[in-house]
Design an enzyme around this catalytic site. Structure first.
Site, PDB file in Angstrom:
ATOM      1  N   GLY A   1       0.809  -1.222   0.000  1.00 53.88           N
ATOM      2  CA  GLY A   1       0.000   0.000   0.000  1.00 53.88           C
ATOM      3  C   GLY A   1       0.837   1.264   0.000  1.00 53.88           C
ATOM      4  N   THR A   2       1.920   1.264   0.737  1.00 56.33           N
ATOM      5  CA  THR A   2       2.770   2.463   0.797  1.00 56.33           C
ATOM      6  C   THR A   2       3.281   2.805  -0.594  1.00 56.33           C
ATOM      7  OG1 THR A   2       3.431   1.946   3.055  1.00 56.33           O
ATOM      8  CG2 THR A   2       4.912   3.377   1.803  1.00 56.33           C
TER       9      THR A   2
ATOM     10  N   ASN B   1      -7.901   3.809   8.915  1.00 57.22           N
ATOM     11  CA  ASN B   1      -7.294   2.649   9.566  1.00 57.22           C
ATOM     12  C   ASN B   1      -7.310   2.726  11.090  1.00 57.22           C
ATOM     13  OD1 ASN B   1      -5.452   4.761   8.561  1.00 57.22           O
ATOM     14  ND2 ASN B   1      -3.920   3.703   9.785  1.00 57.22           N
TER      15      ASN B   1
ATOM     16  N   GLN C   1      -7.869  -0.552   3.907  1.00 55.73           N
ATOM     17  CA  GLN C   1      -8.583  -1.191   5.028  1.00 55.73           C
ATOM     18  C   GLN C   1      -9.948  -1.749   4.632  1.00 55.73           C
ATOM     19  OE1 GLN C   1      -7.548  -1.847   8.100  1.00 55.73           O
ATOM     20  NE2 GLN C   1      -5.567  -0.819   7.944  1.00 55.73           N
TER      21      GLN C   1
ATOM     22  N   THR D   1      11.743  -7.080 -11.968  1.00 61.16           N
ATOM     23  CA  THR D   1      11.163  -8.392 -12.270  1.00 61.16           C
ATOM     24  C   THR D   1       9.955  -8.628 -11.377  1.00 61.16           C
ATOM     25  OG1 THR D   1      13.354  -9.188 -12.826  1.00 61.16           O
ATOM     26  CG2 THR D   1      11.667 -10.867 -12.410  1.00 61.16           C
TER      27      THR D   1
ATOM     28  N   CYS E   1       1.015   1.110  11.508  1.00 59.72           N
ATOM     29  CA  CYS E   1       1.621   1.135  10.170  1.00 59.72           C
ATOM     30  C   CYS E   1       2.806   2.069  10.122  1.00 59.72           C
ATOM     31  CB  CYS E   1       0.596   1.536   9.119  1.00 59.72           C
ATOM     32  SG  CYS E   1      -0.843   0.476   9.189  1.00 59.72           S
TER      33      CYS E   1
HETATM   34  C1  LIG Z   1      -4.958   2.951   5.202  1.00 62.21           C
HETATM   35  C2  LIG Z   1      -3.591   2.398   4.959  1.00 62.21           C
HETATM   36  N1  LIG Z   1      -2.890   2.828   3.897  1.00 62.21           N
HETATM   37  C3  LIG Z   1      -1.674   2.360   3.624  1.00 62.21           C
HETATM   38  C4  LIG Z   1      -1.076   1.408   4.420  1.00 62.21           C
HETATM   39  C5  LIG Z   1       0.313   0.939   4.080  1.00 62.21           C
HETATM   40  O1  LIG Z   1       0.277  -0.293   3.466  1.00 62.21           O
HETATM   41  P1  LIG Z   1       1.575  -1.262   3.415  1.00 62.21           P
HETATM   42  O2  LIG Z   1       1.903  -1.594   4.841  1.00 62.21           O
HETATM   43  O3  LIG Z   1       1.095  -2.427   2.594  1.00 62.21           O
HETATM   44  O4  LIG Z   1       2.662  -0.524   2.736  1.00 62.21           O
HETATM   45  C6  LIG Z   1      -1.768   0.943   5.547  1.00 62.21           C
HETATM   46  C7  LIG Z   1      -1.217  -0.040   6.495  1.00 62.21           C
HETATM   47  O5  LIG Z   1      -0.196  -0.544   6.518  1.00 62.21           O
HETATM   48  C8  LIG Z   1      -3.068   1.424   5.804  1.00 62.21           C
HETATM   49  O6  LIG Z   1      -3.783   1.015   6.851  1.00 62.21           O
END
Ligand SMILES: Cc1ncc(COP(=O)(O)O)c(C=O)c1O
Length: 383
Positions: A71-72, A144, A183, A241, A329
């Site tokens: 997600g990041t 979240n 979420q 890759t 997170c």
């Molecule tokens: C709302 C939200 N966005 C982004 C992320 C980041 O995702 P990731 O940990 O897969 O990079 C999170 C939690 O980790 C999240 O709760």
């Protein structure tokens, strides 16, 4: 002692079906999907099938799905991708976005739209922030920390209106809507056209899939600058890759999540009501943060006035309950949660708040035991 895990918003265990689907790509089917020989082409086909599966669930085309490492990364690709392309333009986010939206946004001309007391976006204030120079609005689908679900369709309608006004004025700058849906995939509709969004972030780590897996949906016609340069993978947006195991794992997890969505939502909504009822009975001074009405079914966020959440978490763990103070997170920091501050909590109340998030293994007995244990800890400071 049975462990009660109540931090599903931070991490979910992998579904055995997901592990099984991933397994071949970690062993026999290790080939690079870009290679020309037949076994590699078979892997490329499997990757294409995973992409098509994700696209179908979102009501999108396969070419609109960009696999990312979580997600990041997807949030960074959405924001840098647009803002580097329109480098003098402005981005608006809500004040309670995840740091992986707020931090990249802060590198550009960035305004934060406030939220109301229940964490829902203040649409009037958002509208007032929009200028002729706004190119991107990023509003998370659900938060979240407090579980509040945002009025994404209303934001999409606002964008439709802005586009019409711009057309009349001859302003050629596009305006896009991005939503961080990390979420929500276990509980909410993800159909991109029904939602009216242009970019959407999803990740595997919250849906019983692998961590460091996810996608950015990019509506056809939306042009992004690449995030990672190299061999041109993923439409040139993030080279490297492909991680076929993770991508297949993500697709499998998403499919399972959406299949179980209706039933799991009903089940958790009932447990959530139990939670709220038991909190009112056993912890009468507690207040619930977030929306009562538009809320993820697995989220309980409460403030226990006068308490210190660090102590509560240690004591809860001693009793077998694993919970969280806020977002796990971001790597641990001492600052009070920006989300709780944005909904008007004092620093003291923010530090007296807990997030309990339920998931597939949570039972009614877990909910009861958690509230009883928490009440014992709160009512007996020497406990
Ligand atoms: C709302 C939200 N966005 C982004 C992320 C980041 O995702 P990731 O940990 O897969 O990079 C999170 C939690 O980790 C999240 O709760």
């Amino acid at each position: 002692m049975k462990q009660i895990y109540l931090d599903y918003a931070a991490a979910t265990p992998m579904d055995p079906a997901v592990i099984k689907a991933m397994q071949p790509y970690l062993s026999d089917k290790f080939y690079n999907p870009s290679a020309t020989y037949l076994p590699a082409q078979a892997v490329a086909k499997d990757l294409a099938a995973a992409r098509a599966k994700v696209a179908q669930i979102l009501g999108a085309k396969p070419a609109e799905i960009v696999f990312t490492a979580g997600g990041t990364e997807a949030n960074n690709l959405a924001i840098h991708g647009i803002m580097r392309r329109y480098s003098k333009a402005q981005i608006i986010t809500s004040a309670i976005e995840h740091e992986s939206v707020l931090q990249p946004a802060s590198l550009y001309e960035h305004l934060e739209a406030p939220v109301k007391k229940d964490g829902s976006l203040d649409l009037d204030k958002l509208t007032k922030h929009v200028t002729d120079n706004t190119v991107l609005i990023s509003v998370m689908y659900a938060n979240n920390e407090i579980g509040t679900i945002q009025p994404i369709k209303a934001v999409a309608q606002l964008i439709v209106n802005i586009r019409q006004q711009r057309q009349k004025k001859g302003n050629k700058l596009p305006i896009y809507l991005h939503t961080d849906a990390c979420q929500t995939a276990n509980y909410l509709d993800l159909h991109v056209s029904r939602l009216g969004i242009d970019l959407m972030t999803l990740n595997g780590g919250k849906i019983y899939g692998p961590k460091q897996s996810g996608v950015l949906y990019v509506r056809a016609g939306v042009e992004l600058e690449p995030l990672i340069y190299g061999g041109g993978h993923e439409r040139g947006l993030r080279s490297g890759t492909e991680n076929v195991a993770a991508d297949v794992g993500f697709a499998t997890a998403l499919e399972l999540a959406q299949t179980k969505r209706a039933e799991e939502t009903r089940r958790l909504q009932a447990l959530q009501q139990d939670f709220f009822g038991l909190i009112a009975k056993h912890l009468p001074t507690a207040s619930i943060n977030g929306s009562q009405k538009n809320r993820l079914p697995n989220n309980v966020n409460l403030t226990l006035p006068g308490q210190d959440n660090e102590r509560l978490l240690i004591k809860l763990e001693e009793k077998g309950v694993l919970a969280a103070a806020g977002s796990a997170c971001s790597a641990s920091n001492e600052e009070p949660s920006h989300v709780l501050s944005a909904i008007g909590l004092s620093d003291k109340d923010a530090q007296a708040s807990l997030r309990l998030t339920m998931g597939q293994a949570t039972t009614a007995a877990d909910v009861t035991k958690t509230v009883i244990v928490l009440a014992e800890i709160v009512h007996n400071p020497n406990h």
